[in-house]
Design a protein around this motif. Structure first.
Motif, short mmCIF file in Angstrom:
data_model
loop_
_atom_site.label_atom_id
_atom_site.label_comp_id
_atom_site.label_asym_id
_atom_site.label_seq_id
_atom_site.Cartn_x
_atom_site.Cartn_y
_atom_site.Cartn_z
N CYS A 1 1.23 -1.35 -0.38
CA CYS A 1 -0.08 0.49 0.06
C CYS A 1 0.90 0.93 0.14
O CYS A 1 2.13 1.40 0.83
CB CYS A 1 -0.87 0.08 1.29
N GLU A 2 0.36 2.26 -0.22
CA GLU A 2 1.21 3.46 -0.42
C GLU A 2 0.86 4.43 1.18
O GLU A 2 2.15 5.24 1.46
CB GLU A 2 0.65 4.68 -1.86
N GLU A 3 -0.38 4.19 1.51
CA GLU A 3 -0.71 4.12 3.04
C GLU A 3 -1.08 3.64 4.11
O GLU A 3 -1.54 3.06 3.50
CB GLU A 3 -2.04 5.51 2.84
N LEU A 4 0.03 3.44 5.20
CA LEU A 4 -0.27 2.36 6.08
C LEU A 4 -1.60 2.48 7.05
O LEU A 4 -2.32 3.42 7.26
CB LEU A 4 0.84 2.04 6.91
N PRO A 5 -2.36 1.25 6.59
CA PRO A 5 -3.65 1.50 7.83
C PRO A 5 -3.17 1.79 9.10
O PRO A 5 -2.47 1.26 9.58
CB PRO A 5 -4.45 0.08 7.59
N LYS A 6 -4.61 2.31 10.16
CA LYS A 6 -4.37 2.70 11.40
C LYS A 6 -3.87 1.25 12.20
O LYS A 6 -3.73 1.11 12.96
CB LYS A 6 -5.75 3.83 12.10
N ASP A 7 -5.33 0.06 11.84
CA ASP A 7 -4.68 -1.10 12.36
C ASP A 7 -3.81 -1.47 12.14
O ASP A 7 -4.47 -2.23 10.35
CB ASP A 7 -6.41 -1.88 12.86
N ILE A 8 -2.95 -2.29 12.13
CA ILE A 8 -1.73 -2.74 12.13
C ILE A 8 -2.43 -4.68 13.07
O ILE A 8 -2.44 -4.41 14.01
CB ILE A 8 -0.59 -2.88 12.14
N VAL A 9 -2.18 -5.48 11.38
CA VAL A 9 -3.13 -6.87 12.12
C VAL A 9 -1.67 -8.13 12.07
O VAL A 9 -1.18 -7.67 11.76
CB VAL A 9 -3.72 -7.68 11.26
N ASN A 10 -1.25 -8.56 13.64
CA ASN A 10 -0.60 -9.50 13.92
C ASN A 10 -0.65 -10.85 12.79
O ASN A 10 -1.20 -10.53 12.73
CB ASN A 10 -0.66 -9.24 15.06
N GLY A 11 0.61 -10.65 12.60
CA GLY A 11 0.51 -11.69 11.61
C GLY A 11 0.30 -11.26 9.98
O GLY A 11 0.75 -12.19 9.18
N VAL A 12 0.49 -10.10 10.02
CA VAL A 12 0.37 -9.74 8.62
C VAL A 12 1.67 -8.44 7.90
O VAL A 12 1.26 -7.90 9.10
CB VAL A 12 -1.25 -9.47 8.28
N THR A 13 2.31 -9.14 7.30
CA THR A 13 3.29 -8.03 6.35
C THR A 13 2.70 -6.64 5.96
O THR A 13 1.40 -7.46 4.88
CB THR A 13 4.21 -9.27 5.25
N TYR A 14 3.45 -5.85 5.83
CA TYR A 14 2.82 -4.47 5.68
C TYR A 14 3.64 -3.88 4.77
O TYR A 14 5.21 -3.71 5.68
CB TYR A 14 2.47 -3.85 6.44
N VAL A 15 3.41 -3.69 3.78
CA VAL A 15 4.73 -3.18 2.75
C VAL A 15 4.53 -1.48 2.14
O VAL A 15 3.59 -1.69 1.33
CB VAL A 15 5.24 -3.85 1.42
N GLN A 16 4.82 -0.12 2.69
CA GLN A 16 5.07 0.57 2.15
C GLN A 16 5.54 0.78 0.59
O GLN A 16 6.33 1.16 1.33
CB GLN A 16 4.61 1.58 3.11
N VAL A 17 4.92 0.83 -0.34
CA VAL A 17 5.22 2.01 -1.34
C VAL A 17 5.23 3.34 -1.81
O VAL A 17 3.94 4.01 -1.41
CB VAL A 17 4.79 0.76 -2.61
N ASN A 18 5.86 3.84 -2.39
CA ASN A 18 5.15 4.97 -3.10
C ASN A 18 4.03 4.89 -3.96
O ASN A 18 3.49 6.13 -4.39
CB ASN A 18 6.90 5.23 -3.92
N ASP A 19 4.38 3.56 -5.14
CA ASP A 19 3.02 3.41 -5.82
C ASP A 19 3.27 2.60 -6.73
O ASP A 19 3.97 1.64 -6.46
CB ASP A 19 3.97 4.61 -7.80
N SER A 20 1.75 2.19 -5.77
CA SER A 20 1.39 0.68 -5.81
C SER A 20 1.03 0.68 -7.56
O SER A 20 1.11 -1.31 -7.21
CB SER A 20 0.27 0.98 -5.34
#
Length: 488
Positions: free
Chosen positions: A67-86
Motif C-alpha cells: 500500500c501507499e499509506e499504512l492502515p491505522k490498524d496493523i494486524v499481527n501476523g500480516v506483513t505490510y509493505v509501504q510503497v510510493n506507487d502501488s
C-alpha cells in the motif's frame, strides 16, 4: 513456491512491517478475489481506492498488504509493505511472480493514437506465416500461438499481461506483438516488461477525458520510449510532428519510417484502389490488400519491424502481399446486385475518421454517394464530438448521426454534441437516427447503385454498451443483412 521477498525484487519500498520470507499463494488487487495466503495490492483507481478494502482483504486471508499509506490498524501476523506507487509495484511483482516472462521472448510494443491494432495483428500474422510461434496482445483478441482468448482492454493489467506471457513461454512462443495504450503506460502496466522494440504510429486527439491535455497525452506515450533499453529498437513515423519527440530521450537504437519525409524506411504509393495498394518500399514494389494512405504507413511499419527482427526481405514482401485486413479495420463487402459497398471501420477519433473518409473519396469517382453512419462513445472524451461531426459532414455526401456505446450517457445528448460541429452549409446533409440498427437500415435504404456506406466508430466490437449492459451488435453482420433484404 513464491516467496514474498522474491516477488518484491526491484520494488521501491518505503517501510516494511512484518516478515517478507513467507510463501505467497497469489497476487490480487481486487479485494473480492483474495484467498488464503494471497498478497493484496491496494491501488488508488479512478473509481475506487483499494486502501479502503485492506481490512476486507486481511479478513479474507491476505498474508501481506502492499500500500501507499499504512492502515491505522496493523494486524499481527500480516506483513505490510509501504510503497510510493502501488501500480508500479504491482508491475514488478507481477513480472517476478511469473518469472519475468518478457525476458524469454522478443516483445515488441506498438503505441500511438491510430494503427496499433492493425500493426500488432498483421505482425502476428506475418511472423506466424513465416513459421514462428507468435503471441499477440491486442484490443481485438489475445493469441498464445494458435490459441485465442477474448481481449478485455487495449493494454491489460500487469498480472494478466505477465500471465499471458508466461503461457507464451510454456508454448515456446518466440515473438510477441503488443498494443501499448496511454492508459497502460500511465498506470505502469508495462513498466516491468523487457521490450525488444517499440513502434510509434501517430498522435492525434483522443483520451483527453483521461489525460489533462494533449501535452500530457503526448508525454505519456513518450515515456514508453524513454524506458526502452539500449538493446531495443525504437521505430517512429517522422511524418507525424510528434514522431521525433518520441525518440528524444530513448536509449534504444533509433529508426524512422515515412511517406513524405527522409527516413530509414520510405514508401511511395503507386496505386490506391478499393482492392488494395501498390507501394514502392525502399526500392521494392509491394502489393497489399490493405487500402488507403493510413494503411500505407501501417504496412511500412510492419515491413520495417520484420527487417529489424531479422526476417529476409523477399520473404517479408511476399507474406505482406498475402495478409488480410484486420477485423473492423476498413472491412468491406459489396452487395450482389446493386454493387453497394459497405465499409465498417473502428474510426473513433477525428484523425482516424478523416483518414478513412479521405481514403474513400480518393478512390470513388464522385458519381456515387458516400453515406456515413457515425456516433461517439459515452463517458469518454467529449471534446472530440463536434470535431467528428464537422469532419463527417464535410467529407460525406450524407451523414446519419446515431448512438455508439452510450454507456451511462443520454445518446440524444451525445448526438446533439456531435451536431454542434456541423457547419451551416452542411446542415442539409445530416440526419439523426438514435437507434443504431435503424440508422444502418436507413443508410441502406438511402443507397443507390454503386453508392458507398461507411459505418464508423465500433469496428470489430460485437456489442453495444448501454447503462452497464452489453447487447449483441455487429455492424458488419447488420449491414450485410439489410443489403441482402433490399436486394430480394
Amino acid at each position: 513456491m513464491n516467496i514474498l521477498k522474491d516477488i518484491l525484487y526491484r520494488v521501491s519500498m518505503e517501510a516494511v512491517t512484518g516478515n517478507t520470507s513467507v510463501a505467497v499463494n497469489n497476487i490480487q488487487f481486487d479485494s473480492r478475489k483474495v484467498e488464503l495466503n494471497d498478497v493484496f495490492v491496494a491501488i488508488r483507481g479512478t473509481l475506487s481506492d483499494g486502501h479502503k478494502f485492506i481490512e476486507q482483504a486481511v479478513n479474507k486471508g491476505a498474508l501481506a498488504v502492499i500500500c501507499e499509506e499504512l492502515p491505522k490498524d496493523i494486524v499481527n501476523g500480516v506483513t505490510y509493505v509501504q510503497v510510493n506507487d502501488s501500480q508500479r509495484a504491482l508491475a514488478y511483482m507481477a513480472a517476478n511472480f511469473y518469472d519475468n516472462p518478457s525476458e524469454k521472448l522478443k516483445l515488441v510494443g506498438v503505441t500511438g493514437t491510430n494503427g496499433k491494432t492493425t500493426i500488432a495483428t498483421l505482425l502476428y500474422q506475418l511472423f506466424t506465416k513465416a513459421g514462428f510461434k507468435v503471441g499477440l496482445l491486442s484490443t481485438v483478441k489475445v493469441m498464445v500461438g494458435d490459441k485465442s482468448f477474448d481481449a478485455v482492454r487495449t493494454t491489460p493489467d500487469s498480472l494478466t499481461i505477465n500471465s499471458y506471457l508466461h503461457q507464451m513461454n510454456d508454448e515456446g512462443v518466440e515473438f510477441c506483438f503488443m498494443e501499448v495504450s496511454s492508459h497502460g503506460i500511465a498506470q505502469h502496466r508495462t513498466s516491468a516488461l523487457e521490450f525488444k522494440g517499440g513502434i510509434f504510429t501517430n498522435l492525434s486527439h483522443d483520451h483527453l477525458d483521461y489525460h489533462k491535455d494533449f501535452a500530457e497525452y503526448r508525454d505519456v506515450k513518450k515515456r514508453f520510449f524513454d524506458e526502452l533499453p539500449a538493446s531495443a529498437f525504437a521505430l517512429t513515423n517522422v511524418d507525424d510532428k510528434n514522431g521525433l519527440v518520441m525518440l528524444q530521450n530513448t536509449k534504444a537504437v533509433k529508426y524512422t519510417y515515412a511517406l513524405k519525409s527522409y527516413a530509414d524506411y520510405k514508401a511511395q504509393i503507386l496505386e490506391n484502389q478499393l482492392t488494395g495498394l501498390l507501394l514502392k518500399v525502399n526500392g521494392q514494389e509491394l502489393w497489399t490488400k490493405l487500402i488507403g494512405n493510413f494503411n500505407a504507413y501501417n504496412v511500412l511499419a510492419i515491413y520495417a519491424t520484420a527487417e529489424l527482427l531479422g526476417l529476409e526481405t523477399l520473404e517479408t514482401l511476399k507474406i505482406i502481399s498475402e495478409l488480410d485486413s484486420v477485423s473492423g479495420r476498413f472491412q468491406y463487402l459489396i452487395s450482389d446486385k446493386e454493387k453497394i459497398t459497405a465499409i465498417v471501420d473502428y474510426a473513433h477519433t477525428p484523425d482516424a475518421l478523416k483518414n478513412v473518409l479521405e481514403t474513400i473519396n480518393s478512390i470513388r469517382t464522385r458519381n456515387e454517394k458516400l453515406i456515413t453512419v457515425l456516433g461517439c462513445g459515452g463517458d469518454r472524451d467529449k471534446t472530440k464530438r463536434p470535431k467528428m461531426g464537422h469532419i463527417a459532414s464535410a467529407l460525406s455526401t450524407d451523414v446519419i448521426f446515431t448512438s455508439d456505446n452510450p454507456r451511462t450517457e443520454d445518446p440524444d445528448k451525445i448526438i446533439e454534441e456531435i451536431e454542434a460541429g456541423v457547419e451551416p452549409q452542411n446542415f442539409k446533409k445530416t440526419n439523426a437516427v438514435t437507434n443504431r440498427k435503424q440508422a444502418i437500415k436507413t443508410a441502406c435504404q438511402m443507397a443507390a447503385k454503386n453508392d458507398i456506406i461507411l459505418i464508423a466508430g465500433k469496428g470489430h466490437e460485437t456489442y453495444q454498451e448501454i447503462n452497464g449492459e452489453r447487447f449483441d451488435f455487429d455492424d458488419l453482420k447488420i449491414v450485410a443483412e439489410f443489403l441482402k433484404q433490399l436486394e430480394k
